[in-house]
Design a protein around this motif. Structure first.
Motif, PDB file in Angstrom:
ATOM      1  N   LYS A 179      63.545  -7.722 -12.688  1.00  0.00           N
ATOM      2  CA  LYS A 179      64.618  -8.165 -13.579  1.00  0.00           C
ATOM      3  C   LYS A 179      64.195  -8.112 -15.048  1.00  0.00           C
ATOM      4  O   LYS A 179      64.996  -7.828 -15.929  1.00  0.00           O
ATOM      5  CB  LYS A 179      65.043  -9.604 -13.243  1.00  0.00           C
ATOM      6  N   LEU A 183      65.101  -5.452 -19.180  1.00  0.00           N
ATOM      7  CA  LEU A 183      65.356  -6.210 -20.408  1.00  0.00           C
ATOM      8  C   LEU A 183      64.321  -5.871 -21.484  1.00  0.00           C
ATOM      9  O   LEU A 183      64.661  -5.731 -22.658  1.00  0.00           O
ATOM     10  CB  LEU A 183      65.348  -7.721 -20.115  1.00  0.00           C
ATOM     11  N   ARG A 186      65.131  -2.495 -22.949  1.00  0.00           N
ATOM     12  CA  ARG A 186      66.241  -2.567 -23.916  1.00  0.00           C
ATOM     13  C   ARG A 186      65.767  -3.185 -25.238  1.00  0.00           C
ATOM     14  O   ARG A 186      66.195  -2.765 -26.300  1.00  0.00           O
ATOM     15  CB  ARG A 186      67.391  -3.399 -23.348  1.00  0.00           C
TER      16      ARG A 186
END
Length: 189
Positions: A179, A183, A186
């Motif tokens: 997960k 992130l 990005r």
């Protein structure tokens, strides 16, 4: 990358060895503490009679191990920072040398801001990775497997329970990393 790392590999190896020392000192503490409680306080092996001399002896041994572990941890920090900072310094010098060979149109095409980011932030990320790898990976691996070995040594039934929980812990870790990775990508973009 290897050309930058290989010059400072001895520092990284020394940092790893000191981390091994620190972790070993941490892993020995519970066994000594159990001997203090079982033999020194409760007198399990002495017919229920405590042994104050054993408490003092093992207590001083624990203090010595803590001091040795603290010294090992400090030396680990010194050598891991020496290796990561020097690797980053060499990478910055190499990147700057390459940038200085660019023509003005090439500098304009890449952008001054982008080149500055490469020389500063990106190389700092590599430095942090090297430092974290030396300290974190060795410490985590040794604590994980060393703890399981010492748990089995102290109490075999509890060791089996911990061993059964290990896949669940690894699964949770994998889920969190899966997960977090997108992130982080990005964020970097």
């Amino acid at each position: 990358m290897w050309k930058y790392v290989k010059r400072y590999l001895p520092y990284a190896v020394l940092a790893g060895l000191f981390m091994v020392g620190e972790v070993l000192m941490d892993l020995l503490q519970p066994n000594i503490m159990s001997r203090i409680v079982d033999d020194g306080v409760l007198g399990v092996n002495n017919g229920g009679v405590g042994d104050m001399a054993l408490i003092w002896k093992l207590g001083l041994m624990m203090i010595g191990l803590v001091l040795l572990g603290g010294l090992s941890g400090s030396m680990n920090n010194v050598f891991s920072h020496l290796s990561s900072q020097n690797i980053g310094n060499e990478m910055r010098k190499g990147a700057f040398r390459n940038i200085m060979t660019f023509s003005f149109p090439q500098v304009d095409r890449f952008g001054t801001g982008s080149l500055v980011t490469r020389v500063t932030n990106d190389i700092t990320q590599v430095q942090n990775f090297v430092s974290s790898f030396i300290r974190g990976m060795i410490r985590t691996g040794m604590l994980t497997f060393g703890s399981i070995i010492f748990i089995f040594h102290l109490n075999r039934q509890f060791g089996v329970i911990v061993l059964c929980a290990l896949p669940f812990i690894v699964g949770c870790l994998a889920l969190c990393l899966s997960k977090a990775s997108p992130l982080f990508s990005r964020l970097q973009a």
